[in-house]
Write a protein that holds these residues in place. Structure first.
Motif, short mmCIF file in Angstrom:
data_model
loop_
_atom_site.label_atom_id
_atom_site.label_comp_id
_atom_site.label_asym_id
_atom_site.label_seq_id
_atom_site.Cartn_x
_atom_site.Cartn_y
_atom_site.Cartn_z
N ASN A 10 0.86 -1.18 0.00
CA ASN A 10 0.00 0.00 0.00
C ASN A 10 0.89 1.22 0.00
OD1 ASN A 10 -2.59 -1.28 0.28
ND2 ASN A 10 -1.97 -1.82 2.37
N THR A 11 0.74 2.07 -0.99
CA THR A 11 1.69 3.18 -1.09
C THR A 11 0.98 4.49 -1.45
OG1 THR A 11 3.74 3.90 -2.18
CG2 THR A 11 2.25 2.56 -3.49
N PRO A 16 3.59 4.22 -12.47
CA PRO A 16 3.73 2.90 -13.12
C PRO A 16 4.53 2.93 -14.42
CG PRO A 16 1.51 3.77 -13.45
CD PRO A 16 2.23 4.75 -12.57
N VAL A 17 4.78 4.13 -14.96
CA VAL A 17 5.50 4.36 -16.23
C VAL A 17 4.64 3.99 -17.45
CG1 VAL A 17 7.58 3.89 -17.60
CG2 VAL A 17 7.76 4.17 -15.11
N ALA A 18 3.91 2.89 -17.36
CA ALA A 18 2.89 2.61 -18.38
C ALA A 18 1.59 2.39 -17.62
CB ALA A 18 3.24 1.37 -19.19
N PRO A 19 0.49 3.11 -18.03
CA PRO A 19 0.40 4.11 -19.08
C PRO A 19 1.26 5.35 -18.80
CG PRO A 19 -1.72 3.88 -17.92
CD PRO A 19 -0.77 2.93 -17.30
N VAL A 20 1.61 6.07 -19.86
CA VAL A 20 2.54 7.19 -19.74
C VAL A 20 2.00 8.31 -18.85
CG1 VAL A 20 3.76 6.87 -21.93
CG2 VAL A 20 1.67 8.23 -21.88
N ASP A 21 2.95 8.98 -18.21
CA ASP A 21 2.66 10.20 -17.44
C ASP A 21 1.56 10.02 -16.39
OD1 ASP A 21 4.56 11.32 -19.02
OD2 ASP A 21 3.18 12.48 -20.26
N THR A 22 1.51 8.83 -15.80
CA THR A 22 0.45 8.56 -14.82
C THR A 22 1.02 8.56 -13.41
OG1 THR A 22 -0.61 7.13 -16.43
CG2 THR A 22 -1.28 6.83 -14.14
N VAL A 23 0.26 9.11 -12.46
CA VAL A 23 0.59 8.92 -11.05
C VAL A 23 -0.69 8.45 -10.37
CG1 VAL A 23 1.30 10.00 -8.88
CG2 VAL A 23 2.41 10.67 -11.01
N LEU A 24 -0.64 7.30 -9.70
CA LEU A 24 -1.79 6.77 -8.97
C LEU A 24 -1.61 7.11 -7.49
CD1 LEU A 24 -1.72 3.20 -10.61
CD2 LEU A 24 -3.21 5.13 -11.25
N THR A 59 4.24 7.46 2.87
CA THR A 59 4.84 8.70 2.33
C THR A 59 5.72 8.40 1.12
OG1 THR A 59 6.67 8.43 3.92
CG2 THR A 59 4.87 9.87 4.58
N HIS A 60 5.47 7.26 0.49
CA HIS A 60 6.40 6.77 -0.52
C HIS A 60 5.85 6.81 -1.94
CE1 HIS A 60 7.45 5.07 3.33
NE2 HIS A 60 8.60 4.57 2.88
N LEU A 61 6.81 6.85 -2.88
CA LEU A 61 6.51 6.69 -4.31
C LEU A 61 7.07 5.34 -4.74
CD1 LEU A 61 5.81 7.69 -7.22
CD2 LEU A 61 8.10 8.72 -7.29
N PHE A 386 4.66 18.63 -4.45
CA PHE A 386 3.53 18.86 -5.36
C PHE A 386 3.44 17.77 -6.43
CE2 PHE A 386 4.96 23.02 -3.80
CZ PHE A 386 3.81 23.43 -3.16
N ASP A 387 4.60 17.23 -6.79
CA ASP A 387 4.65 16.25 -7.88
C ASP A 387 5.73 15.21 -7.54
OD1 ASP A 387 5.27 14.77 -10.14
OD2 ASP A 387 5.29 16.49 -11.50
#
Ligand code: ZN
Length: 439
Positions: A10-11, A16-24, A59-61, A386-387
């Motif tokens: 759980n993060t 995920p890199v694919a799909p492109v430009d995505t952050v979940l 607090t992780h990516l 922020f990103d």
């Protein structure tokens, strides 16, 4: 609560890199038998899986394990042995004499162990390697639990490892026969560079690569001298010579490509070659600045590599991502090129594609192997955020890597390496070799 999972992570964020430009955000990754079986919101994963182990990363990516597309792992033993020299003097005055005296299976095994420990701690789960005694490198990568593509290196001149080009190939193939069934170990054909390999040897290397469907891993267009020498000796630039010999193809990984004209670019494009960009090594050896934004605009696949620890002097893909982004912006005078998501893709999926491994690794997708890296962005030096992908490339470093998995197996846990060889033994090995070099 019905589907079994070995691990649910759980993060806070997933890139995920694919799909492109995505952050979940607030998602979970479920792993079973070493593979990713689910990527979904945490609440849903909680309902869906009966997990053997749950790891909470608030607090992780989470990113795919990084792919170091060009390294000479064993050179970790020569980290910092000679700085501030151009490529040919660095090779002739420092590296080749040390190698001539000391390279052996034990040297390669120990150097590769140190390199694998450094890379795994820094979130690198796959290494595309090139060095002498590939059988010893394969043994060390396998022992340390790191995925590797080990190059069957080939040169024209004799070294303590092999007597001539045929001998290099014979020994490389024997190493491949011994190790290629290992789940973490693959092989490539690795003719060192156009200036160290003859036309006849390239033909043999190509025949083997085609027969066994292997990548061709080669340094090319690293310095302007290399191009001048090729024009004098062969009447053409190195890439044109490789194209004439049939060496350029979609399995070819052209390392460095610092010097590139329109014809070179067209050749790489036409043959669908990949480029391994090693920004730190290029800067440190004063080789120049590759025109990465032009290559990307032309649709070339560009992955990132550290090169060896003797010319970098660290195997740190965070540095390579940041340097790749900054150099491309500075060189093109265009701040929009190589945004953070592109740098991350170069360090992961593009490297995997270059190696022909994009179906198994390089992104966080259901069905892929669970090669994963968690980066803790909760520290004060990462605030505010922020990103998270921007922070990954421009703020965080390998010191923020908290967890690493290869094939779903834990290699780094809460910042602590869980490796086959512990730190005190690694320190001892390094010190033994340093003493040998000074005697
Ligand atoms: Zn190299």
């Amino acid at each position: 609560m019905n589907e079994p999972a070995d691990l649910v992570i759980n993060t806070r964020w997933i890139a995920p890199v694919a799909p492109v430009d995505t952050v979940l955000e607030n998602h979970a990754v479920a792993v079973r038998d070493g593979r990713i079986v689910g990527v979904m919101p945490q609440a849903e994963a909680h309902r869906h899986y009966r997990a053997e182990r749950v790891v909470s990363l608030p607090t992780h990516l989470l990113i795919p394990g990084m792919v170091n597309l060009h390294a000479h792992a064993a050179m970790n033993l020569m980290r910092g042995i000679a700085d501030d020299l151009p490529l040919m003097r660095w090779l002739q005055e420092a590296i080749w004499p040390t190698e001539a005296r000391h390279v052996s299976p034990a040297f390669v095994r120990d150097g590769t162990r140190l390199a694998a420990a450094e890379m795994l701690r820094g979130g690198v789960t796959t290494c595309n390697d090139m060095y002498f005694h590939p059988e010893a490198a394969a043994e060390a990568f396998a022992e340390m639990g790191m995925r590797a593509v080990v190059g069957m290196v080939m040169l024209e001149f004799p070294t303590p490892y092999a007597s001539d080009a045929d001998d290099y190939l014979r020994k490389g193939l024997a190493a491949r026969d011994r190790w290629s069934a290992h789940p973490l170990i693959q092989f490539s054909v690795a003719p060192h560079a156009p200036y160290t390999v003859s036309d006849a040897s390239f033909a043999r290397a190509l025949a083997i690569a085609e027969e066994l469907d292997l990548a061709i891993h080669i340094h090319v267009h690293e310095t302007s001298q290399e191009i001048a020498d090729s024009l004098a000796a062969h009447g053409c630039r190195p890439l044109a010579r490789l194209a004439r010999l049939g060496v350029l193809g979609q399995n070819t990984i052209a390392v460095h490509v610092v010097h590139l004209d329109e014809t070179d670019l067209e050749l790489l494009q036409r043959h669908a070659c990949s480029v391994a960009h090693c920004p730190t090594s290029n800067m440190k050896l004063g080789s120049g600045i590759p025109d990465i934004s032009r290559m990307l605009a032309a649709g070339l696949r560009v992955g990132l590599g550290t090169d060896g620890a003797a010319s970098n002097n660290r195997l740190d893909m965070f540095h390579e991502m940041r340097h790749a982004a900054l150099l491309a912006k500075a060189a093109s005078r265009d701040p929009t090129v190589v945004p953070a998501q592109t740098a991350l893709r170069m360090a992961t999926l593009d490297g995997a594609s270059a190696l022909g491994m994009a179906d198994w690794i390089g992104s966080i997708e259901v069905g892929k192997l669970a090669d994963l890296c968690a980066v803790d962005l909760g520290a004060v030096d990462c605030q505010p955020c922020f990103d998270p992908v921007s922070h990954l490339v421009h703020v965080a470093g390998r010191e923020h890597v908290s967890h690493v998995w290869v094939n779903g197996e834990t290699r780094v846990d809460k910042g602590a390496a869980l490796l086959h060889i512990n730190d005190s033994e690694l320190l001892r090995l390094s010190s033994v070799w340093q003493t040998r070099f000074s005697n």
